[in-house]
Write a protein that holds these residues in place. Sequence first.
Motif, PDB file in Angstrom:
ATOM      1  N   GLU A 359       0.839  -1.189   0.000  1.00  0.00           N
ATOM      2  CA  GLU A 359       0.000   0.000   0.000  1.00  0.00           C
ATOM      3  C   GLU A 359       0.882   1.250   0.000  1.00  0.00           C
ATOM      4  OE1 GLU A 359      -2.605  -0.111   3.320  1.00  0.00           O
ATOM      5  OE2 GLU A 359      -3.377  -2.112   2.878  1.00  0.00           O
ATOM      6  N   GLY A 360       0.539   2.225  -0.807  1.00  0.00           N
ATOM      7  CA  GLY A 360       1.279   3.479  -0.803  1.00  0.00           C
ATOM      8  C   GLY A 360       2.621   3.367  -1.499  1.00  0.00           C
ATOM      9  N   LEU A 361       3.641   3.999  -0.932  1.00  0.00           N
ATOM     10  CA  LEU A 361       4.946   4.059  -1.570  1.00  0.00           C
ATOM     11  C   LEU A 361       5.697   2.749  -1.389  1.00  0.00           C
ATOM     12  CD1 LEU A 361       6.188   7.637  -0.582  1.00  0.00           C
ATOM     13  CD2 LEU A 361       4.714   6.936  -2.452  1.00  0.00           C
ATOM     14  N   VAL A 507       7.029  13.247   0.695  1.00  0.00           N
ATOM     15  CA  VAL A 507       6.426  12.601  -0.471  1.00  0.00           C
ATOM     16  C   VAL A 507       5.532  11.467   0.021  1.00  0.00           C
ATOM     17  CG1 VAL A 507       6.882  11.397  -2.648  1.00  0.00           C
ATOM     18  CG2 VAL A 507       8.509  13.114  -1.807  1.00  0.00           C
ATOM     19  N   ASN A 508       4.290  11.444  -0.442  1.00  0.00           N
ATOM     20  CA  ASN A 508       3.383  10.377  -0.019  1.00  0.00           C
ATOM     21  C   ASN A 508       2.542   9.804  -1.148  1.00  0.00           C
ATOM     22  OD1 ASN A 508       1.483  12.469  -0.343  1.00  0.00           O
ATOM     23  ND2 ASN A 508       1.589  12.978   1.854  1.00  0.00           N
ATOM     24  N   LYS A 509       2.854  10.173  -2.404  1.00  0.00           N
ATOM     25  CA  LYS A 509       2.115   9.631  -3.548  1.00  0.00           C
ATOM     26  C   LYS A 509       3.078   8.897  -4.482  1.00  0.00           C
ATOM     27  CE  LYS A 509      -1.391  13.301  -3.527  1.00  0.00           C
ATOM     28  NZ  LYS A 509      -1.988  14.405  -4.320  1.00  0.00           N
ATOM     29  N   PRO A 510       2.716   7.699  -4.919  1.00  0.00           N
ATOM     30  CA  PRO A 510       3.610   6.918  -5.791  1.00  0.00           C
ATOM     31  C   PRO A 510       4.031   7.650  -7.057  1.00  0.00           C
ATOM     32  CG  PRO A 510       1.858   5.520  -4.948  1.00  0.00           C
ATOM     33  CD  PRO A 510       1.510   6.929  -4.538  1.00  0.00           C
ATOM     34  N   ASP A 511       3.130   8.425  -7.642  1.00  0.00           N
ATOM     35  CA  ASP A 511       3.483   9.087  -8.900  1.00  0.00           C
ATOM     36  C   ASP A 511       4.415  10.286  -8.696  1.00  0.00           C
ATOM     37  OD1 ASP A 511       1.730  10.883  -7.770  1.00  0.00           O
ATOM     38  OD2 ASP A 511       0.233  10.788  -9.378  1.00  0.00           O
ATOM     39  N   GLU A 512       4.764  10.591  -7.429  1.00  0.00           N
ATOM     40  CA  GLU A 512       5.691  11.687  -7.139  1.00  0.00           C
ATOM     41  C   GLU A 512       7.127  11.209  -6.946  1.00  0.00           C
ATOM     42  OE1 GLU A 512       4.037  13.394  -3.624  1.00  0.00           O
ATOM     43  OE2 GLU A 512       2.563  14.609  -4.704  1.00  0.00           O
ATOM     44  N   SER A 516      10.526  13.514  -7.496  1.00  0.00           N
ATOM     45  CA  SER A 516      11.085  13.930  -6.207  1.00  0.00           C
ATOM     46  C   SER A 516      12.552  13.533  -6.086  1.00  0.00           C
ATOM     47  CB  SER A 516      10.280  13.311  -5.058  1.00  0.00           C
ATOM     48  OG  SER A 516       8.951  13.814  -5.052  1.00  0.00           O
ATOM     49  N   GLN A 532       6.983   8.670   2.907  1.00  0.00           N
ATOM     50  CA  GLN A 532       6.128   7.977   3.870  1.00  0.00           C
ATOM     51  C   GLN A 532       5.731   6.618   3.285  1.00  0.00           C
ATOM     52  OE1 GLN A 532       3.211  11.269   4.626  1.00  0.00           O
ATOM     53  NE2 GLN A 532       3.963  11.085   6.727  1.00  0.00           N
ATOM     54  N   CYS A 534       4.770   2.393   3.414  1.00  0.00           N
ATOM     55  CA  CYS A 534       3.824   1.526   4.115  1.00  0.00           C
ATOM     56  C   CYS A 534       4.534   0.796   5.252  1.00  0.00           C
ATOM     57  CB  CYS A 534       3.242   0.520   3.130  1.00  0.00           C
ATOM     58  SG  CYS A 534       2.103  -0.667   3.861  1.00  0.00           S
TER      59      CYS A 534
END
Length: 548
Positions: A359-361, A507-512, A516, A532, A534
Amino acid sequence: MKITGAKAVIKALEKEGVEYIFGYPGGAILPVYDELNTSTLKHVLVRHEQGAAHAASGYSRVTGKVGVCLSTSGPGATNLITGIATAYMDSIPMVAITGQVSTNVIGHDVFQEVDITGATDPFTKNNYLVKKVEDLPRILKEAFHIATTGRPGPVLIDIPKDIQMAELDFLYPEKANLLGYKPTYKGHPRQIKKAVEAIMSSDKPMIIVGGGGVMSDVKEEIIELAERIDAPVATTMMGISAFPASHRLYLGMLGGDHGVFAAKKAIEEADLLIVMGARMADRSTGKTEEFAKRAQVIHIDVDPAEIGKNILIDIPIVGELKQVLKDMLKKDFSKNNPTWCQQSEEWKQVINGVGEKVEGLNPMVIIKSLSDQANKNTIIATDVGQHQLWVGRYYAFEKPRTFLTSGGLGTMGYGLPAAIGAKLGKQDQEVVLVTGDGSFQMNLTEMATAVQEGLTIKIIILNNSCLGMVRELQQHYCEERYNQVAMKGNPDFCQLAKAYGFKAKRVNKPDEIEESIKELLSEEGSFVMEFQICDSANVIPKEGGCLR
């Protein structure tokens, strides 16, 4: 002309070509600090003595020179202990100099007295309590000689305050004369011949490179041997960067639980292992009774105590790795193993990683993005934990001395001061620290040291708000009974970094991720990038285990 013992210390360091001293002053070492005022030596004031030892270690790792750290007596000296032990386990040449209370009160438990030579005896190559000021030149010469010869390691010199203030006629020895200390550098010709014969009779040879492969600068020799005999190459964690990751024969990091799939499969199938400068401790082998059961083992190491200590050896070769390999390569031999190489290449395609269901990054994606975008000269430092293993598995190192980590002792808090030492040693190279929220808080105050010295350090924090490695162990071995691993009091790392003068971004979004990382590497100043991730992301994938 007579000079003080303190002045003798400084003159000896200058004669040894020391450039930087990492330290923290105090009463018992004050005379030495006073002499620094007129010296060409550059002193780096750290924020904790442990940081001094780790910074000296990082400086040594990237330059190949002796790292020097300095502290006062008592708690100053004991604060060096973890850094000294870290250097000892990873064979890093270091000279640690500590102040001590005056000789007439040693043993009386006076203010800030501690038996630091007794405390560090198990994890130094040698240590000294200086009792006569006339002995200082000899002791300093011996310390640098011992630290750098044979298997490198730390040496400690404890100097009472009255010895620092006493006077002597200073004459620095040209060389150290140590009876009984004669490391073996040249491998025995008969053993080298046996090794070549074993290679020629094998069908599935494999090379394992440890930290000695980095320290001995044998990249070209290993490449030549591997290509001559079509042998795939794996490294221990400390051996990472000794062999280029882009080479067709490189498999990756070895490890019982944490190594890459290709390296573990090759170990299972190999009929000959050529082990170079590696301790072959449990983290590399896993269960020793299951390790390389089909293989004969050649072990090359400058330290005879390491040969056969952890695994059974068939052909031991005691000697300095570069010298042994040069002698071995003078022999006329080669071997083609196309089927074995093809099988190894197929295993390399299996990515037994963090996985795509996190989940998440995904930390694997973060590390691979860093690896893809960073210059190949970039020095990567890590702390200890899951992030360390993700870097070991997914970052492609091409050049020696570009990977810094605490392999043997596994010291949390190593990364930032080591990165500072590395940046001072290689100021023209980018230095990036990859750390976790737990490890980073061990020595985060060294950000002030980086600012003080005007250094550009890039920091990636993989923040899962927990002690991820311990959580993963509790998941696997404690039936998911999690205890004391949630880091509920974590600070706002971005605000904290800004308070120290670093730029910062969360940074908390995969597409970033990709952009970044690009921003981090292109930034001219120091930068903290917090990802951030999982809290259920594992080094060894397993469903479940989320703390939320």
